[in-house]
Structures are given as structure tokens and as C-alpha cells.
Design an enzyme around this catalytic site. Sequence first.
Site: not given
Length: 304
Positions: A7, A186
Site C-alpha cells: 500500500g 484512534k
Amino acid sequence: MHIVVIGAGALGAYFGGRFEEAGAKVTFLVRKKRAEQIQNHGLDIKSTKGDYAIKNPKIVTNASEIDAADLVFLSVKGYHLKGAMDDVKQLVEKGANVLPVLNGIEHVSVLQEQLGRDAVLGGLCFIIATLNNKGHVEHSSAFHNLVFGPLEPAQTTICNQLEELSKQANIKMIHSKAISLELWKKYMYITAFSGITTATNLPIGPICDYKETFYVAEMILQEMKRLANKYEVDLTDVDVEKAKKNFMNLNRDATSSMHQDRRKNLTLEVDHLHGGALRLAKAKGLELPFTEAVYGLIKPFENA
């Protein structure tokens, strides 16, 4: 240490470049289109923390081209996770651990089921970065944090190796002994931040200017706190207040990666993030009305 980045968007290219800068061997496993772009234009980082050009980046398009690796840095979008799984499996079979830094929570259990619990570390990052038209990284935030930690006792060695690498790396790497809590912090933060910026199609500054608009982000933070508590994760009102202050301390033009993708008419991670929260809530009999409303507002742009 040999790190394979799967990625190589803005996030993967940035951290992969910083790993190489710190002395690690880095291989970028990318799709053919991205490989061609890197071959044509190189892979440069323009950053508030110092520029860096990756000389002769090692690029492959198939995991079979890699003999072995110590770590897979998995930074794909949530909707690309399924497509990346075969490559990840091959590398785990060759001895690699996996450090996923996807937004959200659902992917952790998916990876553990597919790869085995011992293979999957906990990880997350905080950074605002994008790719320009040459595929180079433009890092605009004052922060570039990578938090990692063991989810299983067998991962102590690889986490210690990452901690050693962090001493040389031009990034803030934090070895957390409570990584599950950090993942949920998060998730709470990014669900509110990406949700409100993408739904309004605005950066954070104008959102903070209007208390009625900022209230929606506050309520998403509260909903995500309650969701974490249902899963026996001790998020508190203090964590909510810290997230709110972080929003208000950002540069007025700062925005989320999902909002950046909306601006570029790209596919959005709304199902992975907000849809995932709604699925987790449904499993516990919990309602998240503000999260559901924002999910509905973003959904028409998901596959732009």
C-alpha cells in the site's frame, strides 16, 4: 530489518521512505499502475520534517518475488484489504509479522483469523499527507507518529526490533504496551474527524467556527467512547476532551484522508470506518445516531 510495504499511497510511501532513511531494507509491493508511476517519477518525500528522496526504490508487483521479510507494513485502504490478503499470507508463511495501520478496528480480527493471532501486531499512525500528480508524498502536518505494540506475547522480539529502528528514524515511533486502547482512541478520533470533514466537505477550521457543526463531531466522539466501553476498552471523557482539543489545535486547512479522497472523486473508506462502527454497535445492541447520520450523508460519495 527487511520491511515490505503493501500500500504505497501517501502513508505507506512516507513511512517506507523513513524506514529506508533509518537503514532498513524496504521493498514496496504495489500494483502495476503504481509501479509504473514510481519507475517514471521516482519516490520523493516533501515534508515539514525534512525532505527525502528514495534512490532506486525496490518495487515488486507480486509477493512471490520476495524471498523473505521480517515485517509487512500494511497500509492499504480498508476496501483493498481483501485484495491484499493473498500477498500478505505468502509473506507471513515466509516468516513475516504484519503491522497493519489501517483506520478502524474490524480489520484486526479479520487478519488474526486469516493469518493467526501471533502474526498480527497492533498499529496506527497520525499523519496528514497526500500524493501529488507525480505520486510523490506531500506531508503537511507537524506530526508523523507511528504507534505499535504487541497483541500477543510472541511479538516481543519484533516490537523490540522496531523500537531499535525508531532510534534512527525521522518519525515519532511509540512502542505501546497498551496497543488495544490506543487503537480504540484512534478509531474514536478518526471516525469523528473523517466523518465531519467528509460529510460537510470542509476542512477542520470552518467546522470549529460553528458550534452547531462541531457539536456533531463531539457527539460522534461520545458515541465511539460508549462503543469502546461496550467492548471493555476503557475510553473516558478525558480521552474525548483530548480529541476535541486536537481538532481545535489543527491547522485550519487540515482535513482527513477520506475528505481528500472525496475531493479527488476516489472511493471512500466510509463502510470500513463508520459502517464498521455501526456493525460493532449492532452486535452489542447499541445505537449510534450521529455516526449513522454522518454515514448516510457520506454514503452517496463512497464509490465516486
